[in-house]
Design an enzyme around this catalytic site. Structure first.
Site, PDB file in Angstrom:
ATOM      1  N   CYS A 184      -2.087   0.776  14.994  1.00 40.43           N
ATOM      2  CA  CYS A 184      -4.018   1.172  13.688  1.00 40.43           C
ATOM      3  C   CYS A 184      -4.411   0.367  13.586  1.00 40.43           C
ATOM      4  O   CYS A 184      -4.442  -0.961  13.642  1.00 40.43           O
ATOM      5  CB  CYS A 184      -2.792   1.198  12.095  1.00 40.43           C
ATOM      6  SG  CYS A 184      -3.776   1.379  11.435  1.00 40.43           S
ATOM      7  N   CYS A 227      -0.108   7.177   7.337  1.00 40.05           N
ATOM      8  CA  CYS A 227      -1.368   6.367   7.615  1.00 40.05           C
ATOM      9  C   CYS A 227      -2.006   7.674   7.796  1.00 40.05           C
ATOM     10  O   CYS A 227      -2.202   8.603   8.555  1.00 40.05           O
ATOM     11  CB  CYS A 227      -1.832   5.207   8.472  1.00 40.05           C
ATOM     12  SG  CYS A 227      -3.394   4.721   8.649  1.00 40.05           S
ATOM     13  N   ARG A 237       4.861   6.824   3.104  1.00 33.28           N
ATOM     14  CA  ARG A 237       3.690   7.781   3.601  1.00 33.28           C
ATOM     15  C   ARG A 237       2.427   7.561   4.421  1.00 33.28           C
ATOM     16  O   ARG A 237       2.322   7.183   5.173  1.00 33.28           O
ATOM     17  CB  ARG A 237       2.744   7.999   2.528  1.00 33.28           C
ATOM     18  CG  ARG A 237       1.310   7.389   2.143  1.00 33.28           C
ATOM     19  CD  ARG A 237       0.885   7.788   0.909  1.00 33.28           C
ATOM     20  NE  ARG A 237      -0.806   7.153   0.819  1.00 33.28           N
ATOM     21  CZ  ARG A 237      -0.502   6.234  -0.523  1.00 33.28           C
ATOM     22  NH1 ARG A 237       0.503   5.965  -0.908  1.00 33.28           N
ATOM     23  NH2 ARG A 237      -1.846   5.490  -0.440  1.00 33.28           N
ATOM     24  N   TYR A 294      16.189  18.638  42.917  1.00 31.18           N
ATOM     25  CA  TYR A 294      14.519  18.617  42.501  1.00 31.18           C
ATOM     26  C   TYR A 294      14.863  19.384  40.400  1.00 31.18           C
ATOM     27  O   TYR A 294      14.159  19.149  39.941  1.00 31.18           O
ATOM     28  CB  TYR A 294      14.247  19.529  42.904  1.00 31.18           C
ATOM     29  CG  TYR A 294      13.149  20.577  42.806  1.00 31.18           C
ATOM     30  CD1 TYR A 294      11.320  18.774  43.153  1.00 31.18           C
ATOM     31  CD2 TYR A 294      12.476  21.304  42.733  1.00 31.18           C
ATOM     32  CE1 TYR A 294      11.196  19.829  43.113  1.00 31.18           C
ATOM     33  CE2 TYR A 294      11.533  22.193  42.150  1.00 31.18           C
ATOM     34  CZ  TYR A 294      10.187  20.732  42.629  1.00 31.18           C
ATOM     35  OH  TYR A 294       8.690  21.378  42.342  1.00 31.18           O
ATOM     36  N   TRP A 308      19.437  18.796  47.806  1.00 29.90           N
ATOM     37  CA  TRP A 308      17.719  18.577  46.811  1.00 29.90           C
ATOM     38  C   TRP A 308      17.691  19.853  46.167  1.00 29.90           C
ATOM     39  O   TRP A 308      17.418  19.259  45.159  1.00 29.90           O
ATOM     40  CB  TRP A 308      17.117  19.592  48.856  1.00 29.90           C
ATOM     41  CG  TRP A 308      15.962  18.781  48.067  1.00 29.90           C
ATOM     42  CD1 TRP A 308      15.323  18.288  48.401  1.00 29.90           C
ATOM     43  CD2 TRP A 308      15.079  20.612  47.888  1.00 29.90           C
ATOM     44  NE1 TRP A 308      13.967  18.299  48.165  1.00 29.90           N
ATOM     45  CE2 TRP A 308      13.399  20.143  48.199  1.00 29.90           C
ATOM     46  CE3 TRP A 308      14.833  21.405  47.173  1.00 29.90           C
ATOM     47  CZ2 TRP A 308      12.881  20.496  47.080  1.00 29.90           C
ATOM     48  CZ3 TRP A 308      13.493  21.776  46.544  1.00 29.90           C
ATOM     49  CH2 TRP A 308      12.547  21.670  46.457  1.00 29.90           C
ATOM     50  N   THR A 342       0.866  -0.995  -0.030  1.00 28.84           N
ATOM     51  CA  THR A 342       0.246   0.101  -0.016  1.00 28.84           C
ATOM     52  C   THR A 342       1.334   1.271  -0.007  1.00 28.84           C
ATOM     53  O   THR A 342       0.459   2.051  -0.169  1.00 28.84           O
ATOM     54  CB  THR A 342      -1.209   0.192   1.565  1.00 28.84           C
ATOM     55  OG1 THR A 342      -0.187  -0.061   2.612  1.00 28.84           O
ATOM     56  CG2 THR A 342      -1.970  -0.918   1.019  1.00 28.84           C
ATOM     57  N   ASP A 383      14.391  15.416  51.239  1.00 26.65           N
ATOM     58  CA  ASP A 383      13.254  15.858  51.023  1.00 26.65           C
ATOM     59  C   ASP A 383      12.768  15.392  52.698  1.00 26.65           C
ATOM     60  O   ASP A 383      12.518  13.687  53.064  1.00 26.65           O
ATOM     61  CB  ASP A 383      12.327  14.738  49.750  1.00 26.65           C
ATOM     62  CG  ASP A 383      11.065  15.537  50.021  1.00 26.65           C
ATOM     63  OD1 ASP A 383      11.393  17.402  49.187  1.00 26.65           O
ATOM     64  OD2 ASP A 383      10.387  15.329  50.272  1.00 26.65           O
TER      65      ASP A 383
END
Length: 486
Positions: free
Chosen positions: A40, A67, A65, A431, A427, A32, A447
């Protein structure tokens, strides 16, 4: 979840239409001439007619190409690029942010610290396409979004999507979608794709479950007035924020989904320059951690008896990143040794005093968060002298390039540079690494919330070592023990 490593396993994923692998590989059908995502819904082609590609750009380069049914160009990005800290992972994050379009391949190579030849060779070996082809595939997707959601003239669409000429734009659209731009614009739209006035409406895809309630709660508690806002009630909230972008400014709106299984978040972007569309999309995706692989995270963390009940209670929990890495770093300094609410109040003062005003307020959004250069020598009220000094130090390091937080930054090197700055401890550096650089494997042992949660769970010392490479997600599970009002 692990990415299938052989074509036979990939074909099994295609046969079962397994959406978990969307974005991790693509398949094309020789008879195709089209390529698709694994999920798909079309009839599964015969195995002998199927070819597999590691990227959409590789499939396009082989002459296939996209779909029109499954839109393989709109899938979530591979979670691998956020996990990996090597050249290819860093390059893919920078290409996604539009660096090739703005600075060329040489600019990409300079940011990575490698030669253009090395960058091209490694990307081609792993992804079947070089940086130019990968950027071209992204431009084609941006163009399709603009064609199908705006009334922008085709010529303006070409340049807004990042193409250097209308001819290049036309050739690319024909090659990728087997249609002219005018025909692509006239293609039938799916329900919900219509473009009502005001902004560009988008569906930002994600894979697997998405713990929207927790993510929106996390961002809402930290929203800085003037630059961010959260409206609505849990289950029906809208997060809005201002964006500083390469060509202009913008406002992003993201709605909390009503159904967790929707597979996408509804977003609307208001941009002063449409060339910023691709960059804005990538920044929102990073903020909401939309390219994560929740199945892989759950597989590792759910195997630990300490985290198993937390993982089961919050499937699809994400580790939010940052829409603006420099902003996040400065806000991390504001959050040192104070509550989230106190850090938010300090941020609001900073925005009001030093932020860039919008041309016109939009709701409660009035400013862009201050740029680092504006804060390097600024005066600050309402905070201890040590934190003022640290804020100026970090702002100066960001402004002069001593610390760079772009998507392709070397995380280990950046962490060392942060820790070398006066006033920046483990810390703060951790972070920033977790959120500004999107590192999925950061743990903050110092923490307070994490320590309290570990004690409540009866975790043994060093338990977090078993949670690699997803310790950032484990940290969010621990934090959510104390935020049941998300």
């Amino acid at each position: 979840m692990n990415t299938p490593t052989t074509d036979d396993l990939r074909y099994q994923a295609v046969s079962s239409r397994d959406a978990r692998f969307d974005g991790t590989f693509f398949f094309a059908v020789a008879t195709t001439g089209i390529y698709c995502r694994p999920s798909c819904p079309a009839v599964t082609p015969k195995r002998r007619n199927v070819r597999f590609y590691p990227s959409a750009a590789a499939a396009q380069g082989a002459g296939f190409r996209a779909c029109r049914r499954c839109r393989p160009d709109a899938v979530p990005g591979s979670a691998e690029w956020n996990l990996r800290a090597d050249l290819v992972g860093r390059a893919m994050r920078l290409i996604g942010d539009g660096v090739v379009d703005r600075e060329g391949v040489q600019g990409l190579a300079d940011r990575l610290g490698y030669s253009t030849r090395q960058v091209h060779r490694q990307l081609t070996e792993e992804l079947g396409a070089g940086p130019v082809a990968l950027a071209r595939a992204q431009r084609a997707h941006t163009a399709r979004v603009l064609l199908q959601t705006t009334d922008l003239p085709v010529t303006e669409t070409a340049f807004a999507a990042g193409f250097a000429s209308v001819r290049q734009f036309n050739d690319t659209i024909r090659a990728v979608y087997a249609q002219t731009p005018t025909a692509l614009r006239g293609a039938p739209r799916r329900a919900g794709d219509a473009a009502p006035p005001g902004g560009i409406p988008l569906r930002l895809a994600h894979r697997g479950p998405y713990a929207a309630r927790e993510v929106f709660g996390f961002l809402g508690r930290r929203a800085v007035p003037g630059a961010e806002e959260m409206t609505g009630v849990p289950g029906a909230r809208t997060y809005r924020r201002t964006l500083r972008l390469p060509y202009g400014t913008g406002i992003a709106e993201v709605r909390e989904p009503h159904r967790a299984a929707a597979g996408w978040l509804a977003c609307r972007l208001h941009l002063t320059d449409l060339r910023d569309l691709a960059a804005a999309v990538q920044r929102v995706r990073r903020l909401f951690d939309l390219d994560a692989d929740p199945d892989a995270v759950a597989e590792r963390l759910g195997a630990d008896p300490v985290l198993r009940p937390l993982v089961a209670a919050r499937p699809g929990l994400r580790s939010p990143g940052a829409a603006d890495a420099d902003e996040l770093a400065l806000r991390a300094v504001l959050g040192q040794q104070v509550s989230v609410a106190a850090a938010t109040r300090l941020g609001a003062r900073l925005v009001a005093a030093h932020g860039t005003p919008l041309a016109a307020p939009d709701g409660t959004l009035t400013h862009l968060f201050p740029e680092p250069a504006a804060l390097a020598d600024a005066e600050f009220d309402g905070m201890p002298e040590a934190r003022r000094d640290t804020l100026r130090t970090v702002a100066a390091a960001l402004a002069d390039g001593t610390v760079r937080l772009d998507p392709g930054a070397d995380r280990d090197d950046t962490g060392r540079r942060l820790l070398a700055l006066r006033g920046v401890g483990p810390w703060t550096a951790g972070y920033i690494r977790m959120r500004a650089l999107g590192d999925p494997d950061v743990f903050l042992p110092g923490d307070a919330g994490a320590r309290r949660a570990l004690t409540a769970l009866g975790a043994r010392p060093g338990a977090e070592d078993a949670w690699r490479p997803w310790r950032s997600y484990a940290l969010h599970h621990l934090w959510n023990l104390w935020n049941k009002d998300s």
